[in-house]
Design a protein around this motif. Structure first.
Motif, short mmCIF file in Angstrom:
data_model
loop_
_atom_site.label_atom_id
_atom_site.label_comp_id
_atom_site.label_asym_id
_atom_site.label_seq_id
_atom_site.Cartn_x
_atom_site.Cartn_y
_atom_site.Cartn_z
N ILE A 72 0.84 -1.20 0.00
CA ILE A 72 0.00 0.00 0.00
C ILE A 72 0.87 1.25 0.00
CG2 ILE A 72 -1.70 1.33 1.32
CD1 ILE A 72 -2.73 -1.41 2.39
N GLY A 73 1.90 1.26 0.83
CA GLY A 73 2.81 2.41 0.89
C GLY A 73 3.50 2.66 -0.43
N GLY A 74 3.95 1.59 -1.07
CA GLY A 74 4.61 1.75 -2.37
C GLY A 74 3.68 2.34 -3.42
N LEU A 75 2.42 1.95 -3.38
CA LEU A 75 1.45 2.47 -4.34
C LEU A 75 1.06 3.91 -4.01
CD1 LEU A 75 -0.75 -0.72 -4.69
CD2 LEU A 75 0.47 0.42 -6.56
N THR A 76 0.82 4.20 -2.75
CA THR A 76 0.35 5.54 -2.40
C THR A 76 1.45 6.59 -2.50
OG1 THR A 76 0.66 5.11 -0.03
CG2 THR A 76 -1.54 4.71 -0.95
N ARG A 77 2.70 6.19 -2.49
CA ARG A 77 3.80 7.15 -2.66
C ARG A 77 3.94 7.60 -4.12
NH1 ARG A 77 6.16 4.16 1.48
NH2 ARG A 77 7.10 2.66 0.07
N LEU A 78 3.31 6.89 -5.03
CA LEU A 78 3.41 7.27 -6.44
C LEU A 78 2.69 8.58 -6.69
CD1 LEU A 78 2.73 3.83 -8.16
CD2 LEU A 78 4.94 4.95 -7.82
N ASP A 79 3.24 9.36 -7.58
CA ASP A 79 2.65 10.63 -7.98
C ASP A 79 1.31 10.36 -8.69
OD1 ASP A 79 2.35 12.77 -10.29
OD2 ASP A 79 3.57 13.66 -8.70
N GLY A 80 0.40 11.30 -8.60
CA GLY A 80 -0.92 11.15 -9.22
C GLY A 80 -0.88 11.00 -10.73
N GLY A 81 0.23 11.37 -11.35
CA GLY A 81 0.35 11.26 -12.80
C GLY A 81 1.01 9.97 -13.26
N GLU A 82 1.21 9.03 -12.35
CA GLU A 82 1.91 7.80 -12.72
C GLU A 82 0.95 6.64 -13.02
OE1 GLU A 82 6.01 7.27 -11.05
OE2 GLU A 82 5.07 8.38 -9.38
N GLY A 83 -0.13 6.97 -13.74
CA GLY A 83 -1.08 5.94 -14.12
C GLY A 83 -0.47 4.86 -15.00
N ASP A 84 0.48 5.25 -15.85
CA ASP A 84 1.13 4.26 -16.72
C ASP A 84 1.89 3.22 -15.90
OD1 ASP A 84 0.20 5.36 -19.06
OD2 ASP A 84 2.03 6.47 -19.50
N LEU A 85 2.57 3.67 -14.86
CA LEU A 85 3.33 2.76 -14.00
C LEU A 85 2.39 1.79 -13.29
CD1 LEU A 85 6.13 2.06 -12.69
CD2 LEU A 85 5.45 3.58 -10.86
N VAL A 86 1.30 2.32 -12.75
CA VAL A 86 0.31 1.46 -12.09
C VAL A 86 -0.28 0.50 -13.12
CG1 VAL A 86 -1.84 1.39 -10.77
CG2 VAL A 86 -0.17 3.20 -10.34
N GLY A 87 -0.51 0.98 -14.32
CA GLY A 87 -1.00 0.11 -15.40
C GLY A 87 -0.03 -1.03 -15.69
N GLN A 88 1.27 -0.76 -15.63
CA GLN A 88 2.26 -1.83 -15.82
C GLN A 88 2.15 -2.88 -14.73
OE1 GLN A 88 6.41 -0.79 -16.31
NE2 GLN A 88 5.87 1.05 -17.45
N VAL A 89 1.99 -2.42 -13.49
CA VAL A 89 1.86 -3.36 -12.37
C VAL A 89 0.62 -4.21 -12.56
CG1 VAL A 89 1.47 -3.55 -9.87
CG2 VAL A 89 3.13 -1.89 -10.75
N ILE A 90 -0.49 -3.57 -12.91
CA ILE A 90 -1.73 -4.31 -13.15
C ILE A 90 -1.53 -5.32 -14.27
CG2 ILE A 90 -4.13 -4.11 -13.95
CD1 ILE A 90 -4.12 -1.29 -12.58
N GLY A 91 -0.92 -4.88 -15.36
CA GLY A 91 -0.68 -5.77 -16.50
C GLY A 91 0.16 -6.97 -16.14
N GLU A 92 1.23 -6.75 -15.38
CA GLU A 92 2.10 -7.86 -14.98
C GLU A 92 1.36 -8.83 -14.06
OE1 GLU A 92 5.23 -8.65 -15.95
OE2 GLU A 92 5.22 -6.94 -17.33
N LEU A 93 0.62 -8.29 -13.08
CA LEU A 93 -0.15 -9.17 -12.18
C LEU A 93 -1.22 -9.92 -12.95
CD1 LEU A 93 -0.50 -6.80 -9.10
CD2 LEU A 93 0.82 -8.93 -9.19
#
Length: 166
Positions: free
Chosen positions: A30-51
């Motif tokens: 949770i901490g790793g995700l919430t520390r991400l900047d609000g504009g890092e949707g692409d990065l979160v998308g990569q995590v979702i894609g990999e999972l």
């Protein structure tokens, strides 16, 4: 999707693996995700894609796969975070699960493992996360406005009590 995730995405994936393996904590994910900047949707998308790829061989989980009452309780207790620019993504943090979605694909991550979601469920959960964040921001804006008004009133009252030097 690239064959190698971004280093930050890789770190998040490692945190998920550690949590599910009993070597890490849910709070680290949770901490790793919430520390991400609000504009890092692409990065979160990569995590979702990999999972999502990791569980792709399994059939998608139905939102009602568990008891409907359990899912309702999980969703009603959720906190939310969203990202954008250019990919929109959302995180719902429930009492026992983390739900990550980009509106097209989504995953339910728990200590027991990761399950994929159907795209229709993913889209609904992204909308839920966005709604929670917007509502929270609106309440915060009202509170800021109320506090600002209180400060103005208290300042004007305090200033009116100051006697001029004659």
């Amino acid at each position: 999707m690239s064959s190698q995730p971004d280093p930050a995405a890789h770190d998040l994936l490692n945190a998920v693996t550690a949590w599910q393996g009993g070597e890490g904590s849910r709070d680290a994910v949770i901490g790793g995700l919430t520390r991400l900047d609000g504009g890092e949707g692409d990065l979160v998308g990569q995590v979702i894609g990999e999972l999502f790829q990791q569980v792709r061989a399994r059939p998608p989980a139905e939102a009602g796969g568990q008891s409907t009452d359990l899912w309702r309780a999980e969703l009603m207790a959720c906190r939310a975070r969203t990202w954008g620019s250019p990919t929109n993504a959302g995180l719902l943090v429930g009492p026992t699960v983390l739900i990550l979605t980009d509106g097209r694909q989504g995953v339910v991550v728990s200590a027991q493992g990761t399950r994929s979601l159907k795209s229709s469920v993913s889209a609904s959960l992204l909308l839920l996360a966005q709604t929670i964040v917007l509502a929270d921001d609106a309440v915060d804006a009202q509170e800021v406005g109320r506090l600002r008004e209180q400060r103005i009133e208290s300042t004007s009252t305090s200033l009116s009590e100051i006697k001029p030097v004659q």
